[in-house]
Design an enzyme around this catalytic site. Structure first.
Site, short mmCIF file in Angstrom:
data_model
loop_
_atom_site.label_atom_id
_atom_site.label_comp_id
_atom_site.label_asym_id
_atom_site.label_seq_id
_atom_site.Cartn_x
_atom_site.Cartn_y
_atom_site.Cartn_z
N ASN A 176 17.46 0.95 26.04
CA ASN A 176 17.33 1.02 27.62
C ASN A 176 18.29 1.21 28.34
OD1 ASN A 176 15.01 -1.47 27.00
ND2 ASN A 176 14.29 0.46 27.31
N GLY B 83 10.36 -2.51 28.31
CA GLY B 83 11.74 -1.87 27.68
C GLY B 83 11.38 -1.59 26.33
N SER B 84 12.50 -1.42 25.48
CA SER B 84 12.25 -1.34 24.02
C SER B 84 13.54 -1.26 23.51
CB SER B 84 11.37 -0.24 23.83
OG SER B 84 10.26 -0.25 24.52
N ASN B 85 13.46 -1.45 22.29
CA ASN B 85 14.63 -0.77 21.19
C ASN B 85 13.77 -0.02 20.31
OD1 ASN B 85 16.56 -2.88 21.85
ND2 ASN B 85 15.11 -4.59 20.74
#
Length: 819
Positions: free
Chosen positions: A525, A253-255
């Site tokens: 996400n 995932g990620s920010n």
């Protein structure tokens, strides 16, 4: 002979000579330095004998290599050498996977590490990747001219990377116990490097369906006698597809957030990237700086086995990626020829499937030979993940379309982004190369511009096509998950093409949801809709993602945080660093006070647990009320709330959890207000108290005492929290009460970068690779950055020459190819 262009050699020649002199000076200077000044290799001003490849590698703090070379082949050589030095066992394991030889060396029944596909056994993995090899899939993609195939620069990088990896193997003894003395560690080719890139490209498509592709069998054969098979239930399949393509459930995932110059202290842009990737295995990042004087100078993180910087920055622009909500595949439902289940009808005319027999060597046994069946749409597949059975009957079969199986352009995209000089250049790189299979891009530049774009390779499924051509199964799965199931018997249901697309059957970049020059652009996400809550993106097809639907708690918390930062203004890199480690728990802000009040109102301070027994929860009420609503290592109550919240949300539907339901008019603020009478609330409190007491864990224990990793025999507390809590600094760790709580991180914050500019030639950058550069437990760079992460510290990037040369840890290596 090197195939680099004369343009590159002419432009870089004088500069490289200057850098080579610097390297020679370094050798003399570092020879006098104690310990940190170790240098190996010949004089960098002397070309290697025999015409072989070479590079200068300057190591600074935390084992970060700065690879300097005169062209792309030599840059690849230095990068391959340096990656092998840090991660040879993980790399070798990945090459074993893409060569289809896991069963030969490790046995057919063991499970791979899932880094390059979803295959549940070595045999299934090998059947898939051996099929890719035997059909020359990667070789055909490599042979295509750019932009459909790789550019010459990328070909040279991959050729050099393989040579560098092989040179390291030839000249070094492996000490990492994961593959020390293993017979399956062997030299590789540029095609092997490309095959690894292919595996990454299809991770969201064919890679997700490996077991279903290798396990598909026609009815009426010895392997699978004809028998009635129930058609998939549309409602159940829709829910399973929703879960399968739910980005909040992925192990990646990620920010990322970009701030425009209007929000910063100096009018220049800022970027904070926080990818959430596995902490072990073949999808780890690795840090480096790559420099060809006058041609390329980029710093950042590479996925292991790739020759380019995937996420990073240069002196003008920085970018990060987040896993996107676009559904990268679709299915075609086939109407079979009544006389032959391996033939299907298109506009009434039969077409035979192509049978691909694949043979896999197996340790201690005879080779296993299986058939795979391919159609004009792609491979026949028997299931797509758990809960989506796709039975092959005498009348029906399903084929998987994955456009990224024709996409080796991802590394060219990364290379073009590394050469970009602005946000506009990043956008141009994405348009020209069109290589990103499953990620968004967030970028900022030194002029103060920002970008969010979901420029990923997706099958060209328009809402109109889905409405016209969906089968009954597709009419359920497309609205729920963006998974189209089209009628494969109709020629008029073929995917069209956009004029700006570099391959047929995909959307062109002009259709991608894109936001330019907003005060902030953020993604965690969820879909593109709320990249900026004040400027929502709409009008895209369902396959890209949803609009006006509930956002995850991580998205809601992130938008609250970054919009407040933008409104406050005068932002600096220090503000990005503070955001990364703020560890605010949005779920706690929403629910902890109400949970504490509901707890305090329980008669006698007791609640019934799952076994029906009363439990005194009164101490838990005080813990919840006193918690600071963060997931810092010192936070008392964070662990209790985490265990309680997981139980409550797992047993109570969202519609029963909140007093104020979700409203598209207030997507960041709703749903809210915990229903104190929510079913299961008392039981979740009781079960959490029972669990922690049984494990000998105090209800108000500091989080870091029970969320940690052990490196070199030392316990390192880890802050951050799980997806369910909505914490920006995401950490996912399996619960193991006997081992003390959460004793190991499996995925979460990985290569973090906070980047800005101050008007000089050197970007202002702070980075952190949470799990360290090296996979070898004996390496000093195995856990050094994990210790920094535990202490909420950073690495100051050394990008400019003056900073590299002044590093007290400077170590210079000059690897070269022997011929």
């Amino acid at each position: 002979m090197l195939r680099s262009t004369g343009r590159t050699l002419r432009r870089t020649g004088p500069l490289l000579r200057r850098f080579a002199v610097t390297g020679a000076t370094l050798l003399a200077a570092t020879a006098a330095l104690p310990q940190a000044g170790a240098t190996t290799g010949p004089d960098p001003g002397v070309a290697p004998s025999g015409g072989g490849l070479s590079a200068v590698i300057r190591y600074t703090e935390n084992g970060i290599p700065h690879v300097l070379a005169r062209d792309y082949a030599n840059l690849g050589f230095g990068t391959g050498w340096a990656q092998a030095a840090d991660q040879v066992c993980v790399l070798a394991d990945g090459f074993l996977t893409v060569s289809g030889e896991r069963s030969r060396w490790l046995g057919p029944d063991a499970a791979p590490d899932f880094s390059l596909s979803s295959a549940t056994t070595n045999l299934s993995s090998d059947l898939f990747f051996k099929g890719v090899r035997e059909t020359g899939t990667v070789e055909k993609l490599l042979a295509a001219p750019a932009p459909a195939g790789p550019t010459e620069d990328l070909r040279e990088l991959m050729r050099g990377w393989a040579a560098g990896y092989n040179a390291w193997l030839a000249r070094n003894r492996i000490t990492d116990p994961a593959c020390k003395d293993a017979a399956w560690v062997h030299p590789v080719t540029a095609t092997d490097v490309a095959a690894r890139g292919f595996a990454v490209s299809v991770l969201g498509g064919q890679g997700r369906g490996v077991d279903g592709i290798t396990g598909a069998r026609p009815p009426g054969t010895a392997a699978r006698p004809a028998a009635p098979a129930a058609e998939p239930d549309p409602a159940a399949a829709a829910e399973a597809a929703r879960r399968l393509f739910d980005t909040t459930r992925y192990d990646m995932g990620s920010n990322a957030v970009a701030f425009a110059g209007s929000t910063t202290a100096n009018g220049r842009g800022l970027l904070l990237g926080n990818p959430h990737y596995p902490w072990q295995g073949g999808r780890r990042f690795w840090q480096s700086q790559q420099t060809i004087p006058g041609e390329l100078n980029v710093s950042g993180a590479s996925l292991l086995g790739t020759a380019v910087v995937n996420i990073g920055f240069n002196d003008k622009v920085a970018w990060s990626h987040t896993v996107a909500t676009g559904t990268p595949v679709n299915l075609h439902q086939l109407a079979l020829d009544p006389a032959d289940p391996t033939a299907y009808l298109v506009d009434g005319r039969p077409e035979r499937m192509t049978e691909r027999k694949v043979s896999v060597q197996v340790k201690g046994g005879a080779p296993v030979v299986r058939s795979q069946w391919w159609t004009r749409y792609g491979p026949v597949i028997s299931d797509l993940g758990p809960g989506i059975p796709l039975p092959w009957t005498t009348t029906t079969a399903y084929a998987l379309n994955d456009p990224n199986a024709a996409n080796l352009r991802g590394s060219d995209t990364a290379l073009a982004m590394g050469r970009a000089r602005s946000v506009a250049g990043i956008q141009d790189a994405l348009k020209r190369t069109q290589g990103l299979p499953w990620v968004n891009t967030v970028a900022a530049d030194s002029a103060g511009a920002t970008l969010f774009t979901q420029s990923q390779v997706l099958p060209r499924i328009t809402d109109e096509l889905a409405a016209r051509c969906s089968t009954p199964l597709g009419r359920a799965t497309y609205p729920a998950a963006g998974l189209a199931v089209l009628d494969g018997s109709r020629g008029d249901c073929a995917l069209g093409s956009d004029p700006d697309a570099v391959q047929p059957g995909v959307f062109g970049p002009g259709r991608a949801p894109t936001l330019r020059d907003a005060p902030y652009a953020e993604n965690s996400n969820d879909s593109a809709w709320l990249a900026n809550a004040e400027r929502p993106l709409t009008g895209y097809e369902r396959i890209w993602g949803t609009v006006a639907t509930p956002r995850s708690l991580r998205t809601r918390g992130a938008v609250q945080d970054v919009s407040a930062m933008a409104e406050r203004g005068r932002l600096t890199v220090g503000d990005l660093q503070a955001q990364q480690y703020a560890n605010r728990v949005p779920a706690g802000d929403l629910a902890a006070a109400d949970a504490a009040a509901a707890c305090a109102a329980l008669p006698g301070g007791t609640a019934a647990g799952s076994d029906g027994r009363p439990v005194d929860v009164s101490a838990a009420c005080r813990v919840l009320a006193g918690w600071d609503r963060t997931a810092d290592t010192t936070s008392r109550g964070a662990l209790f709330f985490d265990r309680f919240w997981r139980r409550l949300t797992a047993s109570t539907p969202a519609k029963d959890l909140w007093v104020v339901p979700f409203s598209p008019a207030d997507p960041v603020g709703t749903p809210r207000t915990l229903d104190r009478a929510a079913p299961g609330l008392g039981r979740a409190l009781a079960d959490t108290v029972t669990e922690l007491r049984a494990a000998g864990i105090a209800l108000d224990a500091p989080l870091g005492e029970h969320q940690f990793v052990v490196r070199g025999g030392q316990r390192l507390p880890v802050g951050g929290g799980t997806e369910a809590l909505g914490v920006w600094n995401k950490i996912e760790a399996p619960w193991n009460a006997a081992a003390g709580g959460y004793p190991e991180v499996v995925h979460g914050s990985s290569h973090i970068q906070a980047v800005g500019w101050d008007g000089s030639r050197c970007p202002v950058a702070r980075t952190l690779l949470t799990y360290g550069q090296s996979g070898d437990p004996a390496s000093p760079f195995h856990a050094d950055q994990t210790r920094l992460f535990s202490q909420e510290r950073w690495v100051t990037s050394r990008f400019c020459e003056r900073d590299i040369l002044s590093s007290p840890a400077l170590r210079v290596v000059w690897p070269r190819e022997r011929r």
